[in-house]
Design a protein around this motif. Structure first.
Motif, PDB file in Angstrom:
ATOM      1  N   ALA A 171      53.871  21.016   4.281  1.00  8.62           N
ATOM      2  CA  ALA A 171      53.408  20.124   3.250  1.00  8.62           C
ATOM      3  C   ALA A 171      52.449  20.728   2.001  1.00  8.62           C
ATOM      4  O   ALA A 171      52.148  21.737   2.469  1.00  8.62           O
ATOM      5  N   ASP A 197      49.593  19.272  -0.430  1.00 14.00           N
ATOM      6  CA  ASP A 197      48.707  18.316  -1.178  1.00 14.00           C
ATOM      7  C   ASP A 197      48.137  18.875  -2.508  1.00 14.00           C
ATOM      8  O   ASP A 197      46.847  19.375  -2.220  1.00 14.00           O
ATOM      9  N   ILE A 236      45.501  21.560  -0.503  1.00 15.41           N
ATOM     10  CA  ILE A 236      45.880  22.202   0.688  1.00 15.41           C
ATOM     11  C   ILE A 236      47.309  22.379   1.001  1.00 15.41           C
ATOM     12  O   ILE A 236      48.083  21.553   0.723  1.00 15.41           O
ATOM     13  N   THR A 283      49.963  22.957   3.875  1.00 13.44           N
ATOM     14  CA  THR A 283      50.002  23.133   5.497  1.00 13.44           C
ATOM     15  C   THR A 283      51.291  24.265   5.980  1.00 13.44           C
ATOM     16  O   THR A 283      52.605  23.980   5.143  1.00 13.44           O
ATOM     17  N   LYS A 333      53.430  26.432   8.932  1.00 13.95           N
ATOM     18  CA  LYS A 333      53.706  26.581  10.160  1.00 13.95           C
ATOM     19  C   LYS A 333      54.381  27.783  10.499  1.00 13.95           C
ATOM     20  O   LYS A 333      55.225  28.430   9.755  1.00 13.95           O
ATOM     21  N   VAL A 343      50.770  25.211  13.401  1.00 13.06           N
ATOM     22  CA  VAL A 343      50.609  24.519  12.072  1.00 13.06           C
ATOM     23  C   VAL A 343      49.063  24.480  11.506  1.00 13.06           C
ATOM     24  O   VAL A 343      48.199  24.211  12.516  1.00 13.06           O
ATOM     25  N   ARG A 344      48.785  25.010  10.625  1.00 10.85           N
ATOM     26  CA  ARG A 344      47.466  25.176  10.087  1.00 10.85           C
ATOM     27  C   ARG A 344      47.453  24.889   8.583  1.00 10.85           C
ATOM     28  O   ARG A 344      48.233  25.074   7.884  1.00 10.85           O
ATOM     29  N   ASP A 345      46.256  24.120   8.357  1.00  9.28           N
ATOM     30  CA  ASP A 345      46.216  23.824   6.694  1.00  9.28           C
ATOM     31  C   ASP A 345      45.490  25.181   6.073  1.00  9.28           C
ATOM     32  O   ASP A 345      44.405  25.655   6.680  1.00  9.28           O
ATOM     33  N   LYS A 363      43.017  25.849   2.525  1.00  7.80           N
ATOM     34  CA  LYS A 363      42.530  25.235   1.437  1.00  7.80           C
ATOM     35  C   LYS A 363      42.705  26.177   0.359  1.00  7.80           C
ATOM     36  O   LYS A 363      42.441  27.342   0.530  1.00  7.80           O
TER      37      LYS A 363
END
Length: 193
Positions: A51, A53, A58, A60, A62, A68-70, A72
């Motif tokens: 993902a 954003d 951000i 995301t 995997k 899974v981690r975001d 910044k």
């Protein structure tokens, strides 16, 4: 200031432990020349973008284990809009420390530097940041039976640590100066699968 002092003590302690790997070489004229050592480690994280954003900056990710981690992404990172779901992100971390025995009073290059390389506009996102700190420390004491060395840094504080291989304490003497260089580097690249 506390953080800087801690970093200095940590660098001295790491350098003292590394004396265990100091090598001894002969110059072409047959005289003994003590050499420096370098130790390092690299960690690599490869993950897939699941993902993006753009508004919140951000991404995301995997990884291969399914975690899974975001992340910044700072505004200094260019070309974030090119990152798409399915892209492969590779992040490499490097830490190394180099220790060199030098003649007392000949130290040059002590201090800290940071180098940043960023992708050019229009390229796939990526870049690297390198932080390097260099300092000198003086060998204040050697305890071959205990396998320890005491080093005094430029702040006048002494650190005593156990070395990995006490036999290598024969390769340094009380009064020797060590040039200690600690390097951290982080690189990130984004590729299409």
């Amino acid at each position: 200031m506390v953080k800087k002092s801690f970093a200095m003590v940590l660098m001295i302690a790491l350098a003292a432990m590394m004396v265990a790997g100091c090598a001894s070489f002969k110059k072409s004229d047959g005289t003994d020349e003590r050499s420096g050592i370098v130790r390092g480690k690299v960690a690599v994280l490869t993950a897939t973008v699941v993902a993006v954003d753009l508004k919140k900056r951000i991404v995301t990710l995997k990884d291969a284990q399914g975690d899974v981690r975001d992340m910044k992404v700072g505004k200094e990172a260019r070309n974030l809009s090119q990152v798409k779901v399915g892209d492969i992100v590779t992040i490499k971390f490097l830490e190394s420390i180099a220790v060199e025995v030098i003649k007392p009073g000949t130290a040059t290059g002590a201090g800290a530097t940071t180098t940043i390389v960023r992708a050019k506009p229009g390229e796939m996102p990526g870049g690297m940041i390198t932080r390097q700190s260099a300092m000198t420390a003086t060998v204040k004491a050697l305890d071959k039976e205990a396998g320890t060395i005491s080093l005094m840094g430029p702040n006048g504080k002494t650190v005593k640590v156990k070395v990995i291989d006490p036999a290598n304490l024969d390769k340094v003497n009380v009064g020797d100066e060590l040039m200690i260089t600690f390097t951290e580097a982080e690189a990130i690249s984004v590729e299409r699968p």
